[in-house]
Write an enzyme that holds these catalytic residues in place. Structure first.
Site, mmCIF file in Angstrom:
data_model
loop_
_atom_site.group_PDB
_atom_site.id
_atom_site.type_symbol
_atom_site.label_atom_id
_atom_site.label_comp_id
_atom_site.label_asym_id
_atom_site.label_seq_id
_atom_site.Cartn_x
_atom_site.Cartn_y
_atom_site.Cartn_z
ATOM 1 N N GLU A 1 -40.480 -48.479 -56.061
ATOM 2 C CA GLU A 1 -40.745 -49.635 -56.925
ATOM 3 C C GLU A 1 -41.041 -50.872 -56.408
ATOM 4 O O GLU A 1 -41.542 -51.781 -56.780
ATOM 5 C CB GLU A 1 -39.222 -49.905 -57.607
ATOM 6 C CG GLU A 1 -38.900 -48.840 -58.857
ATOM 7 C CD GLU A 1 -37.567 -48.814 -59.394
ATOM 8 O OE1 GLU A 1 -36.774 -49.812 -58.544
ATOM 9 O OE2 GLU A 1 -37.343 -48.166 -60.176
ATOM 10 N N GLU B 1 -29.729 -30.428 -46.350
ATOM 11 C CA GLU B 1 -28.726 -31.544 -45.786
ATOM 12 C C GLU B 1 -28.173 -31.382 -44.529
ATOM 13 O O GLU B 1 -27.850 -32.159 -43.754
ATOM 14 C CB GLU B 1 -27.909 -32.393 -46.870
ATOM 15 C CG GLU B 1 -26.763 -31.184 -47.175
ATOM 16 C CD GLU B 1 -25.743 -32.106 -47.895
ATOM 17 O OE1 GLU B 1 -24.681 -32.108 -47.706
ATOM 18 O OE2 GLU B 1 -26.092 -32.791 -49.054
#
Length: 271
Positions: free
Chosen positions: A81, A112
């Site tokens: 953004e 992960e």
């Protein structure tokens, strides 16, 4: 030294399946109300990390977010953004998720848990001493994130983190840790809820503060935003009208000519 994962502790609520929809919503909302107060306690830590990132970015550095699962996705959202909001290059703020871009939509099993992959992912961007890397992990124990920050520390790269447990291994690894302790989740262990909200708030604060420090806001307006749709073009016209006190037609003509709110405003003053 042991530490307690409050994000994994039992919810303060039980028998959720017996609650009405209204009760569920009210109780979730009550828990959510505590998040901004937890973030407030972390403001001194957030301030330090934001100042470090801004200083390095003024010297040509970039801001990286690394995370897994929800935390990784939140970093990618914040990074993605920045270009449309502040008009910066797409590679100035970069979000990286364990498991690669496919993990944005679908979880990649055990991604992960890899302690070496984050550094490989960062190295693909030619990361250097001017950059800042922020590891995001609600638990504060994600191997992918901790391993990445450890390698950054060895290579004199500034490291920060956003975690929701106090005294975690991640916070001890980061040079500039941010700890926002939100407590047990409404659904036990579902850290996409309060912890995710807290992380999103902190990311908003860091990126917005840094971009203001770098000069991408004038007054309170996004004068460097990308004009990528009609709504944003209309917003840009209104900004120019308000700033220069001119008609819509004049403002629209200026924006059409310069394709940027800041340039349109500056050109008017240089006539």
């Amino acid at each position: 030294m042991s530490f307690t994962k409050t994000t994994e502790q039992a919810s303060h609520y039980n028998h959720l399946e017996k609650m009405t929809v209204a009760e569920l919503l009210r109780n979730i909302n009550n828990e959510d109300k505590t998040v901004p107060l937890a973030v407030e306690k972390g403001l001194p830590q957030i301030e330090i990390l934001a100042e470090v990132a801004a200083k390095r970015m003024r010297n040509g550095g970039r801001l990286f977010y690394i995370g897994a699962g929800t935390s990784g996705r939140l970093g990618i959202v914040d990074a993605s953004e920045c270009p449309p909001t502040f008009g910066v290059p797409f590679d100035l703020v970069i979000g990286i998720i364990a498991g690669g871009d496919s993990a944005i939509r679908k979880a990649v099993e055990f991604a992960e848990d890899d302690t070496t992959q984050a550094w490989k992912d960062l190295s693909a961007y030619n990361i250097n001493e001017n950059d800042t890397v922020v590891g995001i992990a609600a638990s504060g124990t994600t191997p992918y994130v901790i391993g990445g920050l450890q390698e950054c520390n060895k290579n004199n790269i500034a490291t920060g983190c956003i975690t929701c447990n106090a005294g975690s291994p991640l916070a001890k690894t980061a040079q500039y840790p941010v700890e926002v302790v939100v407590g047990p989740e409404f659904v036990t262990g579902s850290s996409r809820m309060k912890a995710g909200t807290a992380q999103k708030l902190v990311l908003n604060m860091i990126s917005t503060t840094v971009m203001i420090q770098l000069g991408h806001i004038k007054g309170n307006k996004m004068v460097d935003m990308q004009l990528s749709n009609h709504k944003l073009v209309d917003r840009g016209v209104r900004m120019i009208m308000d700033e220069l006190e001119i008609s819509q037609e004049e403002a629209s003509a200026l924006l059409d000519k310069h394709k940027n709110v800041r340039k349109a405003i500056e050109s008017y003053g240089n006539r």
